[in-house]
Scaffold this active site. Sequence first.
Site, short mmCIF file in Angstrom:
data_model
loop_
_atom_site.label_atom_id
_atom_site.label_comp_id
_atom_site.label_asym_id
_atom_site.label_seq_id
_atom_site.Cartn_x
_atom_site.Cartn_y
_atom_site.Cartn_z
N PRO A 20 0.81 -1.22 0.00
CA PRO A 20 0.00 0.00 0.00
C PRO A 20 0.84 1.27 0.00
O PRO A 20 0.35 2.34 -0.33
CB PRO A 20 -0.81 -0.12 1.30
CG PRO A 20 -0.80 -1.56 1.66
CD PRO A 20 0.53 -2.07 1.17
N GLU A 62 2.03 -8.93 8.99
CA GLU A 62 2.11 -7.48 9.20
C GLU A 62 3.01 -6.79 8.17
O GLU A 62 3.09 -5.57 8.15
CB GLU A 62 2.63 -7.18 10.62
CG GLU A 62 1.64 -7.52 11.72
CD GLU A 62 0.33 -6.78 11.57
OE1 GLU A 62 0.35 -5.55 11.42
OE2 GLU A 62 -0.72 -7.45 11.57
N ARG A 103 -0.44 -9.22 -20.63
CA ARG A 103 -1.30 -9.06 -21.80
C ARG A 103 -0.77 -8.01 -22.77
O ARG A 103 -1.23 -7.91 -23.90
CB ARG A 103 -2.73 -8.73 -21.36
CG ARG A 103 -2.92 -7.41 -20.70
CD ARG A 103 -4.30 -7.30 -20.06
NE ARG A 103 -5.36 -7.77 -20.93
CZ ARG A 103 -5.90 -7.05 -21.91
NH1 ARG A 103 -5.45 -5.82 -22.13
NH2 ARG A 103 -6.87 -7.54 -22.66
N ASP A 111 -8.01 -0.90 -25.16
CA ASP A 111 -8.36 -1.11 -23.74
C ASP A 111 -8.63 0.21 -23.03
O ASP A 111 -8.10 1.26 -23.39
CB ASP A 111 -7.21 -1.81 -23.01
CG ASP A 111 -7.22 -3.30 -23.23
OD1 ASP A 111 -8.25 -3.83 -23.66
OD2 ASP A 111 -6.18 -3.93 -23.00
#
Length: 249
Positions: free
Chosen positions: A89, A116, A154, A169
């Site tokens: 994150p 953690e 991809r 896309d």
Amino acid sequence: MRIDIVTIFPAMVRAGLQDGVLGRGVASGLIDLQVHDLREFTTDRHKVVDDTPFGGGPGMVLKPEPIFRAVEHLRETRGAPDAVLLPSPQGRRFTQAVAEEYSRRTHLVLLCGRYEGVDERVSASLVTEEVSIGDYVLSGGELAALVIVDAVARLVPGVVGDAESVVRDSFTRGLLDYPHYTRPASFRGLDVPAVLLSGHHGEIDRWRRQQALRRTYERRPDLLVDEALTDEERTWLAAWTASERNGAD
């Protein structure tokens, strides 16, 4: 392209690599992808990969030794990686532009954290970049790694059979995708837009550009801040903005 994923749940990762576009890319040899069990790089009898955090606190932290050994093993057997990525994150936000950047590399290593987190010495001395797939917390890095690998793989030439579908896309240009329809032309009173049945490719392309811009304007206006638009697209955007303003008045 070579991709190596290091995890304590190799079966979980392998299950996500078996089918679809990614599975075909691996089966065809366009992507050389291997999954490595972090526990195989421990030296103790119980294959321990985690320990309690210094300073106290809840949970466990992945130890540095097996992770360093894993990456060193990959360097010796698979070659030096262009990037060692840690899904986190705290990392750089993963976008289509980042996926395109990674797709131009020849060897990626992804380290899957758990519990953690990972000992900071791994991030400081081993990882070349932390990358975040969104502002939320997962139980581990496995799902994030699969997201990254799928988005990157991809883009490797030949992995997706129809190259034009990759070019069109969402986010490739910076806009969301336009609406898609298939047969039947009428379903439960819901009809396919007439322009798509017209056979007029110029008008179809214009309609699709307009719909992509409209959808982005309504759902993700933040994407339009730095987007380079044509004069026609700016006219459409101004008309929608004026219409909303007049409606509010």
